[in-house]
Design a protein around this motif. Structure first.
Motif, PDB file in Angstrom:
ATOM      1  N   ALA B 202       0.824  -1.208   0.000  1.00  0.00           N
ATOM      2  CA  ALA B 202       0.000   0.000   0.000  1.00  0.00           C
ATOM      3  C   ALA B 202       0.863   1.264   0.000  1.00  0.00           C
ATOM      4  CB  ALA B 202      -0.916  -0.012   1.224  1.00  0.00           C
ATOM      5  N   LEU B 203       2.156   1.106   0.169  1.00  0.00           N
ATOM      6  CA  LEU B 203       3.075   2.247   0.288  1.00  0.00           C
ATOM      7  C   LEU B 203       2.971   3.173  -0.922  1.00  0.00           C
ATOM      8  CD1 LEU B 203       5.258   3.081   2.385  1.00  0.00           C
ATOM      9  CD2 LEU B 203       6.950   2.202   0.782  1.00  0.00           C
ATOM     10  N   ARG B 204       2.782   4.456  -0.634  1.00  0.00           N
ATOM     11  CA  ARG B 204       2.490   5.428  -1.689  1.00  0.00           C
ATOM     12  C   ARG B 204       3.508   6.548  -1.679  1.00  0.00           C
ATOM     13  NH1 ARG B 204      -1.928   7.389   0.761  1.00  0.00           N
ATOM     14  NH2 ARG B 204      -1.167   9.515   0.920  1.00  0.00           N
ATOM     15  N   VAL B 205       3.985   6.911  -0.473  1.00  0.00           N
ATOM     16  CA  VAL B 205       4.822   8.102  -0.317  1.00  0.00           C
ATOM     17  C   VAL B 205       6.027   7.775   0.565  1.00  0.00           C
ATOM     18  CG1 VAL B 205       4.929  10.380   0.790  1.00  0.00           C
ATOM     19  CG2 VAL B 205       2.940   9.768  -0.595  1.00  0.00           C
ATOM     20  N   ALA B 206       7.222   8.221   0.127  1.00  0.00           N
ATOM     21  CA  ALA B 206       8.405   8.174   1.003  1.00  0.00           C
ATOM     22  C   ALA B 206       8.835   9.611   1.269  1.00  0.00           C
ATOM     23  CB  ALA B 206       9.535   7.386   0.346  1.00  0.00           C
ATOM     24  N   LEU B 207       9.006   9.943   2.529  1.00  0.00           N
ATOM     25  CA  LEU B 207       9.520  11.262   2.899  1.00  0.00           C
ATOM     26  C   LEU B 207      10.996  11.066   3.174  1.00  0.00           C
ATOM     27  CD1 LEU B 207       6.620  12.117   5.362  1.00  0.00           C
ATOM     28  CD2 LEU B 207       6.759  12.609   2.907  1.00  0.00           C
ATOM     29  N   ASP B 226       8.617   1.887  -5.591  1.00  0.00           N
ATOM     30  CA  ASP B 226       7.327   2.164  -6.229  1.00  0.00           C
ATOM     31  C   ASP B 226       6.509   3.179  -5.420  1.00  0.00           C
ATOM     32  OD1 ASP B 226       5.432   1.933  -8.253  1.00  0.00           O
ATOM     33  OD2 ASP B 226       4.305   0.411  -7.156  1.00  0.00           O
ATOM     34  N   VAL B 227       7.126   4.332  -5.196  1.00  0.00           N
ATOM     35  CA  VAL B 227       6.486   5.397  -4.413  1.00  0.00           C
ATOM     36  C   VAL B 227       6.767   6.747  -5.070  1.00  0.00           C
ATOM     37  CG1 VAL B 227       6.725   4.262  -2.162  1.00  0.00           C
ATOM     38  CG2 VAL B 227       8.589   5.701  -3.025  1.00  0.00           C
ATOM     39  N   LYS B 228       6.126   7.775  -4.572  1.00  0.00           N
ATOM     40  CA  LYS B 228       6.559   9.146  -4.809  1.00  0.00           C
ATOM     41  C   LYS B 228       7.457   9.496  -3.621  1.00  0.00           C
ATOM     42  CE  LYS B 228       4.701  10.919  -8.540  1.00  0.00           C
ATOM     43  NZ  LYS B 228       5.561  11.556  -9.571  1.00  0.00           N
ATOM     44  N   ALA B 229       8.665  10.000  -3.896  1.00  0.00           N
ATOM     45  CA  ALA B 229       9.580  10.365  -2.810  1.00  0.00           C
ATOM     46  C   ALA B 229       9.678  11.884  -2.743  1.00  0.00           C
ATOM     47  CB  ALA B 229      10.955   9.741  -3.039  1.00  0.00           C
ATOM     48  N   TYR B 230       9.435  12.436  -1.557  1.00  0.00           N
ATOM     49  CA  TYR B 230       9.468  13.888  -1.390  1.00  0.00           C
ATOM     50  C   TYR B 230      10.610  14.289  -0.484  1.00  0.00           C
ATOM     51  CZ  TYR B 230       4.901  13.679  -3.558  1.00  0.00           C
ATOM     52  OH  TYR B 230       3.872  13.446  -4.439  1.00  0.00           O
ATOM     53  N   ASN B 231      11.286  15.326  -0.919  1.00  0.00           N
ATOM     54  CA  ASN B 231      12.480  15.799  -0.246  1.00  0.00           C
ATOM     55  C   ASN B 231      12.103  16.740   0.899  1.00  0.00           C
ATOM     56  OD1 ASN B 231      15.151  16.309   0.230  1.00  0.00           O
ATOM     57  ND2 ASN B 231      15.592  17.194  -1.771  1.00  0.00           N
ATOM     58  N   SER B 232      12.808  16.563   1.994  1.00  0.00           N
ATOM     59  CA  SER B 232      12.521  17.322   3.206  1.00  0.00           C
ATOM     60  C   SER B 232      13.804  18.012   3.648  1.00  0.00           C
ATOM     61  CB  SER B 232      12.060  16.308   4.257  1.00  0.00           C
ATOM     62  OG  SER B 232      12.310  16.745   5.555  1.00  0.00           O
ATOM     63  N   TYR B 233      13.685  19.244   4.136  1.00  0.00           N
ATOM     64  CA  TYR B 233      14.878  19.938   4.612  1.00  0.00           C
ATOM     65  C   TYR B 233      14.648  20.467   6.019  1.00  0.00           C
ATOM     66  CZ  TYR B 233      18.645  23.258   5.234  1.00  0.00           C
ATOM     67  OH  TYR B 233      19.733  23.919   5.735  1.00  0.00           O
ATOM     68  N   PHE B 245       9.983  21.939   2.434  1.00  0.00           N
ATOM     69  CA  PHE B 245       9.458  20.631   2.037  1.00  0.00           C
ATOM     70  C   PHE B 245       8.956  20.740   0.611  1.00  0.00           C
ATOM     71  CE2 PHE B 245       7.336  16.594   2.854  1.00  0.00           C
ATOM     72  CZ  PHE B 245       8.031  16.090   3.933  1.00  0.00           C
ATOM     73  N   GLU B 246       9.114  19.659  -0.116  1.00  0.00           N
ATOM     74  CA  GLU B 246       8.626  19.657  -1.488  1.00  0.00           C
ATOM     75  C   GLU B 246       7.115  19.565  -1.537  1.00  0.00           C
ATOM     76  OE1 GLU B 246      11.895  17.790  -4.519  1.00  0.00           O
ATOM     77  OE2 GLU B 246      10.452  16.445  -3.578  1.00  0.00           O
ATOM     78  N   CYS B 247       6.538  20.161  -2.586  1.00  0.00           N
ATOM     79  CA  CYS B 247       5.124  19.931  -2.845  1.00  0.00           C
ATOM     80  C   CYS B 247       5.028  18.832  -3.896  1.00  0.00           C
ATOM     81  CB  CYS B 247       4.448  21.216  -3.310  1.00  0.00           C
ATOM     82  SG  CYS B 247       5.040  21.792  -4.912  1.00  0.00           S
ATOM     83  N   VAL B 248       3.828  18.542  -4.342  1.00  0.00           N
ATOM     84  CA  VAL B 248       3.650  17.420  -5.268  1.00  0.00           C
ATOM     85  C   VAL B 248       4.346  17.653  -6.612  1.00  0.00           C
ATOM     86  CG1 VAL B 248       1.528  16.576  -4.218  1.00  0.00           C
ATOM     87  CG2 VAL B 248       1.414  18.336  -6.008  1.00  0.00           C
ATOM     88  N   TYR B 249       4.747  18.885  -6.894  1.00  0.00           N
ATOM     89  CA  TYR B 249       5.442  19.133  -8.168  1.00  0.00           C
ATOM     90  C   TYR B 249       6.913  18.731  -8.123  1.00  0.00           C
ATOM     91  CZ  TYR B 249       1.154  21.150  -9.817  1.00  0.00           C
ATOM     92  OH  TYR B 249      -0.151  21.301 -10.199  1.00  0.00           O
ATOM     93  N   GLN B 250       7.406  18.416  -6.943  1.00  0.00           N
ATOM     94  CA  GLN B 250       8.784  17.889  -6.799  1.00  0.00           C
ATOM     95  C   GLN B 250       9.817  18.757  -7.478  1.00  0.00           C
ATOM     96  OE1 GLN B 250       8.172  13.788  -8.322  1.00  0.00           O
ATOM     97  NE2 GLN B 250       8.484  13.095  -6.223  1.00  0.00           N
ATOM     98  N   ASN B 251       9.617  20.045  -7.391  1.00  0.00           N
ATOM     99  CA  ASN B 251      10.554  20.934  -8.054  1.00  0.00           C
ATOM    100  C   ASN B 251      11.038  21.985  -7.052  1.00  0.00           C
ATOM    101  OD1 ASN B 251      12.072  22.286  -9.908  1.00  0.00           O
ATOM    102  ND2 ASN B 251      10.325  23.296 -10.895  1.00  0.00           N
ATOM    103  N   GLY B 252      11.833  21.543  -6.084  1.00  0.00           N
ATOM    104  CA  GLY B 252      12.316  22.447  -5.047  1.00  0.00           C
ATOM    105  C   GLY B 252      11.446  22.371  -3.815  1.00  0.00           C
ATOM    106  N   MET B 253      12.008  22.847  -2.685  1.00  0.00           N
ATOM    107  CA  MET B 253      11.316  22.736  -1.402  1.00  0.00           C
ATOM    108  C   MET B 253      10.830  24.113  -0.951  1.00  0.00           C
ATOM    109  SD  MET B 253      13.959  20.056   0.440  1.00  0.00           S
ATOM    110  CE  MET B 253      15.481  20.802  -0.172  1.00  0.00           C
ATOM    111  N   HIS B 254       9.537  24.224  -0.697  1.00  0.00           N
ATOM    112  CA  HIS B 254       8.979  25.475  -0.183  1.00  0.00           C
ATOM    113  C   HIS B 254       9.498  25.730   1.229  1.00  0.00           C
ATOM    114  CE1 HIS B 254       6.006  26.163  -3.383  1.00  0.00           C
ATOM    115  NE2 HIS B 254       5.852  24.854  -3.415  1.00  0.00           N
ATOM    116  N   VAL B 255      10.157  26.869   1.418  1.00  0.00           N
ATOM    117  CA  VAL B 255      10.563  27.279   2.764  1.00  0.00           C
ATOM    118  C   VAL B 255       9.341  27.917   3.424  1.00  0.00           C
ATOM    119  CG1 VAL B 255      12.071  28.790   4.107  1.00  0.00           C
ATOM    120  CG2 VAL B 255      12.910  27.774   1.983  1.00  0.00           C
TER     121      VAL B 255
END
Lengths: 431, 431
Positions: B202-207, B226-233, B245-255
């Motif tokens: 069921a795994l969908r997201v990796a932080l 087999d997940v969406k991986a989101y980058n965290s700072y 943290f990244e949003c679903v667009y995975q294009n940089g992390m919103h401060v």
């Protein structure tokens, strides 16, 4: 009396009224789970069956095997989306024992934990160093949430790294530590070895639990660390720590009877035992929402301490855990609990902080060998002195166990050290 | 747009108004500490000095050395009794970096963390497996509190024990995991080796956070697990995770700019750099009560990503961490960041999940050697194939680094495995 929760002040009668109302509630809640839905129906029980507290005995026992066979969610009363936490036993074989909590369950657990810590004088101004593992083990997060509820400064130090623990204690003026007894013995000795004078630290209280230990061990921890050490009882099946806790009188642990029903039964006949007699502790959660557990056989051996406590709380006290129904050793036909051996050893001032019970088989006969670390200053050159000590130990162990063990006196720091739960028994009989 | 906090919807102008008000507040609060009390006075600054956000540049930088020299409490604005949590760096030499939090600080941190997780679709119904260390490391408790705020079922699994992690994922239908990138690579490969089909989980997201990593590493984690991986700072000096943290667009992390001011400066001249240019990230806490930190030199290299994000949030984005100002290697006079090497390696499909950069000295000349694990199916008998692969790697690394490294191709699982933060550089130059 200054209390954290008014429930501590209930009269015996009020407490029992609360228990009866909550017993009916929890039975009603438990019936929503797969296990109890069928099991209570088969036993012909419904919330209305409970006219008095004694009726709790009509409920069939729940065992660890039930928890295993119901893995992963057969005791849950609500869907996963209502749960906010899971803890699990570290069991390495078969299915782990898994406990689910709702937010209400977490809140209640934190309240009981805060109440326990408050009872031994922990307050908002305290600096609390949590020297136990976090994660799936309930001890770490359990006391963490309790301390947070009290408003203490919590240092989530985790286990191990003695030098850093000591540095934090010194630099942040830690007043309260949560520490496993075997590590406390090691830590206390290491602290003294490093030349630190415990009296110069602000440390005042050690909360010790998670491992059965003797009164002698407690006194030794108190002496080594220059603290008051308070015994804590809990198990993940009943939330975790905060089930029963010592008050400042250090004479048994008050079971929070507004949240649990405690019974003592004979471990074999399962018949109720009168107050004062040692048997297996059986526990019922009275307030758990996500995963109530009824009449759980804890396998822990203890007794209800008869009489009232000088602190004035009416919540009955259990004695320190005297052993595990399932870690009884049978040697030459005699039942032996490792706790009995520890109790004898800790009576000798020469004994250091570590020992190991080794089971051996020689010509098809089981033997018990006890390896004991001797404090540096007592490990003298003169063999006669050591041989005399050894003889006295064998003799005292024989008096206690009724069989004659072998005793090896070994040097300080020569036995394997545990920074987690100590492994006190090594069974070499198969080899 | 569904948001956790209305602050995510502020217009750029509103956000900057909030920042200016909070900057004056935090300066006023910071002045109660020993360090800032004197330092801001010396700089002639008071809350009234801040007429516009650009005035933040008038504040002197704070460095890790400041935190060390002010150990244990020189940045605290309130007495210990007002603090409820301490976290510390794992630094082994000298004084650790220590952060104190009030209950307000913990609440705000949990809110930012919840907001971050919510942004990538984590909801109350999710099952969250927290596969990182708890304790003094901020990553574990940080995400734990965020998930609790969202009402997820949290499994505080802690790091390591791959087989059990996988069992829990399967049995409790984990949908979201928090995992360190190097362990995610290991875990993903181990999962596939064990015959598990990630698509059946069921795994969908990796932080993923706590370790700088490349886009190629992220894509590989996504593919393996087999997940969406989101980058965290995050960093403990700024609370911990949940800073960006990244949003679903995975294009940089919103401060989260309502809680922090982010600046990018030239790592040597310390002059501000325009959006898009890579430099050192400098961060200011805007809401911290117990221990505000102003213009902290994070040593992390990144850039502000110019332009607006498709998600509609106005909080500016930083790029993934491109390296550490202080782990720059100087080899044959050339500046090299380990991230550059990883980026090249991960471009080769033959490369497995582990590599090691070894610095050597030969006849007084520094050399760089890269040991690379090759996936089992590519580690063929035919030496010509491997030699060709090695040549292509050397050539691509030379193009990127401008010096010629040595490359050793090694077998799958032959390099030391990390279950915590990976140690990617081994310096043998002293030996």
């Amino acid at each position: 009396m200054e209390v954290f929760d008014r429930a501590e002040l209930l009269s015996r009668k009020e407490l029992e009224q609360v228990q009866l109302v909550r017993l009916r509630n929890v039975v009603s809640q438990a019936m929503r789970s797969r296990l109890y839905g069928s099991r209570l129906k088969e036993a012909g029980l419904s919330p209305d069956s409970f006219k008095s507290l004694d009726d709790v005995r009509r409920i069939p026992f729940t065992t660890k095997d039930d928890l295993r066979s119901q893995y992963p969610d057969g005791l849950n009363t609500l869907p996963t989306s209502e749960m906010v936490r899971m803890h699990a036993s570290s069991g390495t074989t078969g299915s782990p024992t898994v406990i689910h909590y709702t937010q209400n369950d977490i809140n209640l657990w934190a309240d009981l934990m805060a109440r326990s810590m408050h009872m031994v004088g922990v307050r908002r101004e305290d600096v609390f160093q949590n020297i136990t593992g976090y994660g799936l083990f309930t001890g770490g997060l359990g006391l963490h949430y309790g301390a947070e509820r009290l408003g203490c400064l919590t240092i989530p130090a985790g286990p191990g790294n003695t030098a850093r623990q000591l540095k934090f204690m010194r630099d942040f003026k830690t007043t309260v530590a949560h520490i496993i007894p075997s590590y406390a013995l090691y830590f206390g000795a290491a602290m003294r070895d490093s030349g630190e004078d415990p009296a110069s630290l602000a440390l005042r209280v050690a909360l010790i639990g998670a491992e059965p230990h003797t009164e002698e061990t407690r006194r030794r921890i108190e002496e080594l660390m220059d603290v008051k050490a308070y015994n804590s009882y809990g198990l993940s099946e009943m939330n975790g720590p905060g089930v029963a806790f010592e008050c400042v009188y250090q004479n048994g642990m008050h079971v929070w009877e507004d949240a649990y029903i405690a019974e003592i039964v004979h471990p074999e006949t399962l018949e109720p035992l009168p107050d004062g007699e040692v048997g297996e502790l059986v526990m019922t959660t009275l307030c758990r929402q996500g995963m109530p557990i009824l009449r759980y056989r804890t396998k822990d051996l203890t007794r209800i301490i008869p009489g009232e406590c000088a602190c004035g709380r009416t919540h009955r006290r259990i004695d320190r855990i005297l052993g595990r129904a399932d870690d009884m050793l049978i040697i030459k036909g005699v039942n032996i609990y490792p706790m009995q051996i520890e109790q004898v050893l800790m009576g000798f001032p020469e004994v250091g902080e570590n020992y190991l019970i080794v089971l051996e088989r020689e010509n098809f006969i089981d033997q018990i060998r006890v390896k004991v670390e001797i404090r540096e200053e007592h490990f003298v050159e003169d063999m006669r002195v050591l041989r005399d000590l050894q003889k006295r130990m064998v003799s005292r162990l024989r008096d206690e166990l009724l069989i004659t063990p072998r005793v090896d006196l070994v040097q300080h720091n020569s036995l394997p050290k545990a920074e987690g739960k100590a492994q006190r028994v090594q069974d070499n009989r198969e080899a």
